[in-house]
Design an enzyme around this catalytic site. Structure first.
Site, mmCIF file in Angstrom:
data_model
loop_
_atom_site.group_PDB
_atom_site.id
_atom_site.type_symbol
_atom_site.label_atom_id
_atom_site.label_comp_id
_atom_site.label_asym_id
_atom_site.label_seq_id
_atom_site.Cartn_x
_atom_site.Cartn_y
_atom_site.Cartn_z
ATOM 1 N N HIS A 79 0.517 -1.075 0.342
ATOM 2 C CA HIS A 79 -0.046 0.317 -0.052
ATOM 3 C C HIS A 79 0.931 1.383 0.002
ATOM 4 O O HIS A 79 2.331 0.803 0.057
ATOM 5 C CB HIS A 79 -0.950 -0.249 1.766
ATOM 6 C CG HIS A 79 -0.576 -0.007 2.204
ATOM 7 N ND1 HIS A 79 0.109 -1.179 3.020
ATOM 8 C CD2 HIS A 79 0.278 0.642 3.696
ATOM 9 C CE1 HIS A 79 0.500 -0.129 3.851
ATOM 10 N NE2 HIS A 79 0.104 0.481 4.397
ATOM 11 N N GLU A 130 -3.588 3.996 1.773
ATOM 12 C CA GLU A 130 -3.878 4.690 3.551
ATOM 13 C C GLU A 130 -3.748 5.704 3.782
ATOM 14 O O GLU A 130 -2.897 6.548 2.895
ATOM 15 C CB GLU A 130 -2.984 3.682 4.374
ATOM 16 C CG GLU A 130 -3.197 4.585 5.891
ATOM 17 C CD GLU A 130 -1.939 3.772 6.803
ATOM 18 O OE1 GLU A 130 -0.545 3.351 5.930
ATOM 19 O OE2 GLU A 130 -1.889 2.862 7.309
HETATM 20 CO CO CO Z 1 0.714 1.249 5.994
#
Ligand code: CO
Length: 134
Positions: A79, A130
């Site tokens: 991510h 995120e």
């Molecule tokens: Co992270």
């Protein structure tokens, strides 16, 4: 709305050899390993002048990165994390735009002790995002 790139997270099968590769081969500043039982991962941070790399490996039986490693046995980018000033305002704007927030939609305290949310990769060019409130 999004601000700086806070980190790129890479899941690895062998944390010690990944640490050695970043410190010895790439000449980066590498932190110690930290077990994060609440998050099901062991983390290492690589400090770069303009961002961080977060090396992750699964910890425990219900690790959120275990399936990723099973699908990507030699590791890979898991991510990317963008900073936001107000995570609830960011969430509300994204939900209103039709984006999917993972989990119950409530921010959790992340590995850096700040509130985080994850956004569905199918809504963001195949990338798990995120958001971290800084
Ligand atoms: Co992270």
């Amino acid at each position: 709305m999004i601000g700086r790139l806070n980190h790129v997270a890479i899941v690895v099968p062998d944390l010690a050899s990944a640490m050695k590769m970043y410190s010895d081969t790439l000449g980066a500043k590498v932190s110690d390993m930290v077990d994060q039982p609440a998050h099901g991962v062991t983390t290492v941070f690589i400090d770069l002048p303009n961002t961080k790399i977060e090396l992750l490996r699964p910890l425990g039986d219900n690790s959120p990165v275990a399936n990723f490693l099973a699908r990507n046995p030699s590791g890979g980018i898991h991510h990317i994390c963008y900073e936001v000033e107000d995570i609830l305002a960011a969430r509300d704007r994204l939900v209103a735009a039709g984006a999917r927030v993972l989990g119950d939609g409530a921010p959790k305290i992340g590995a850096h002790n700040k509130p985080v949310l994850f956004l569905h990769p199918k809504d963001f060019c195949g990338t798990l995002i995120e958001l971290e409130q800084v």
